[in-house]
Design a protein around this motif. Structure first.
Motif, PDB file in Angstrom:
ATOM      1  N   GLU A  74     -17.043 -29.914 -47.129  1.00  0.00           N
ATOM      2  CA  GLU A  74     -16.802 -29.073 -45.951  1.00  0.00           C
ATOM      3  C   GLU A  74     -16.045 -27.781 -46.266  1.00  0.00           C
ATOM      4  OE1 GLU A  74     -13.105 -31.220 -46.524  1.00  0.00           O
ATOM      5  OE2 GLU A  74     -15.151 -31.988 -46.463  1.00  0.00           O
ATOM      6  N   THR A  75     -15.276 -27.748 -47.339  1.00  0.00           N
ATOM      7  CA  THR A  75     -14.495 -26.554 -47.691  1.00  0.00           C
ATOM      8  C   THR A  75     -15.335 -25.501 -48.410  1.00  0.00           C
ATOM      9  OG1 THR A  75     -13.880 -27.497 -49.823  1.00  0.00           O
ATOM     10  CG2 THR A  75     -12.375 -27.897 -47.964  1.00  0.00           C
TER      11      THR A  75
ATOM     12  N   GLU B 175     -21.722 -27.413 -43.539  1.00  0.00           N
ATOM     13  CA  GLU B 175     -20.277 -27.406 -43.773  1.00  0.00           C
ATOM     14  C   GLU B 175     -19.488 -27.107 -42.494  1.00  0.00           C
ATOM     15  OE1 GLU B 175     -19.721 -24.644 -47.135  1.00  0.00           O
ATOM     16  OE2 GLU B 175     -21.703 -25.350 -47.740  1.00  0.00           O
ATOM     17  N   LYS B 176     -19.944 -26.133 -41.714  1.00  0.00           N
ATOM     18  CA  LYS B 176     -19.243 -25.736 -40.486  1.00  0.00           C
ATOM     19  C   LYS B 176     -19.119 -26.918 -39.518  1.00  0.00           C
ATOM     20  CE  LYS B 176     -19.377 -22.078 -36.998  1.00  0.00           C
ATOM     21  NZ  LYS B 176     -20.111 -20.939 -36.471  1.00  0.00           N
ATOM     22  N   SER B 177     -20.188 -27.686 -39.376  1.00  0.00           N
ATOM     23  CA  SER B 177     -20.172 -28.871 -38.516  1.00  0.00           C
ATOM     24  C   SER B 177     -19.186 -29.910 -39.062  1.00  0.00           C
ATOM     25  CB  SER B 177     -21.578 -29.473 -38.431  1.00  0.00           C
ATOM     26  OG  SER B 177     -21.568 -30.674 -37.705  1.00  0.00           O
TER      27      SER B 177
ATOM     28  N   VAL C  50     -16.521 -29.359 -40.875  1.00  0.00           N
ATOM     29  CA  VAL C  50     -15.144 -28.898 -40.666  1.00  0.00           C
ATOM     30  C   VAL C  50     -14.673 -29.295 -39.272  1.00  0.00           C
ATOM     31  CG1 VAL C  50     -13.687 -26.831 -40.353  1.00  0.00           C
ATOM     32  CG2 VAL C  50     -15.205 -27.002 -42.329  1.00  0.00           C
ATOM     33  N   LYS C  51     -15.500 -29.032 -38.257  1.00  0.00           N
ATOM     34  CA  LYS C  51     -15.132 -29.366 -36.873  1.00  0.00           C
ATOM     35  C   LYS C  51     -14.951 -30.867 -36.691  1.00  0.00           C
ATOM     36  CE  LYS C  51     -17.942 -27.305 -33.931  1.00  0.00           C
ATOM     37  NZ  LYS C  51     -18.842 -26.385 -33.237  1.00  0.00           N
TER      38      LYS C  51
END
Length: 149
Positions: free
Chosen positions: A17-18, A74-76, A78-79
């Protein structure tokens, strides 16, 4: 080709995710829980992630490194990770290469509709990189006990 216990786990390189790239082979010498799940923030996937989160100390004490993996970006991840306070990394397999290597991207059938998707499966990988266990009937609410049994 279906993977079996005792086989070497397919090595892969993927982003967490990073945005950092990891390789499974970087974790040789450690036990790895690699759990494939269909989608961030859905009820079953949230229950599974939260069960692993709530029992993370026990998993770490048993020597496990935990990675969740789905086809979400990745954006999903992170959330989802932030909202659920997940202490482990989530792998973004948007090109499905890792899913295909592990045989978890398959034809599914829901309410008579056929589509391709992730088959919820967990691979427990030993320190040598071999598949120690494949959990195909995942109990999302009691998943840690399936791993630590």
């Amino acid at each position: 080709m279906k993977l079996e216990e005792g086989q070497m786990a397919p090595d892969f390189e993927a982003k967490i995710e990073t945005g950092e790239t990891i390789k499974l082979s970087d974790y040789r010498g450690k036990k790895v829980v690699l759990y494939f799940y269909p989608k961030d923030a859905t009820p079953g996937c949230t229950a599974q992630a939260c069960n692993l989160r709530d029992n993370y100390d026990a998993l770490q004490n048993a020597g496990y490194v935990v990675f969740g993996i789905s086809s979400d970006a990745e954006k999903s991840h992170v959330k989802f990770k932030e909202k659920q306070a997940l202490p482990f990394s989530l792998i973004a397999d948007t090109d499905l290469k890792v899913h295909e290597a592990f045989g978890t991207w398959q034809e599914k059938n829901t309410f008579g509709k056929t589509y391709m998707g992730t088959v919820r499966t967990t691979f427990v990988i030993d320190e040598e990189g071999k598949i120690a266990e494949i959990i195909e009937k995942v109990n999302t609410k009691e998943h840690t006990s399936q791993i630590l049994k």
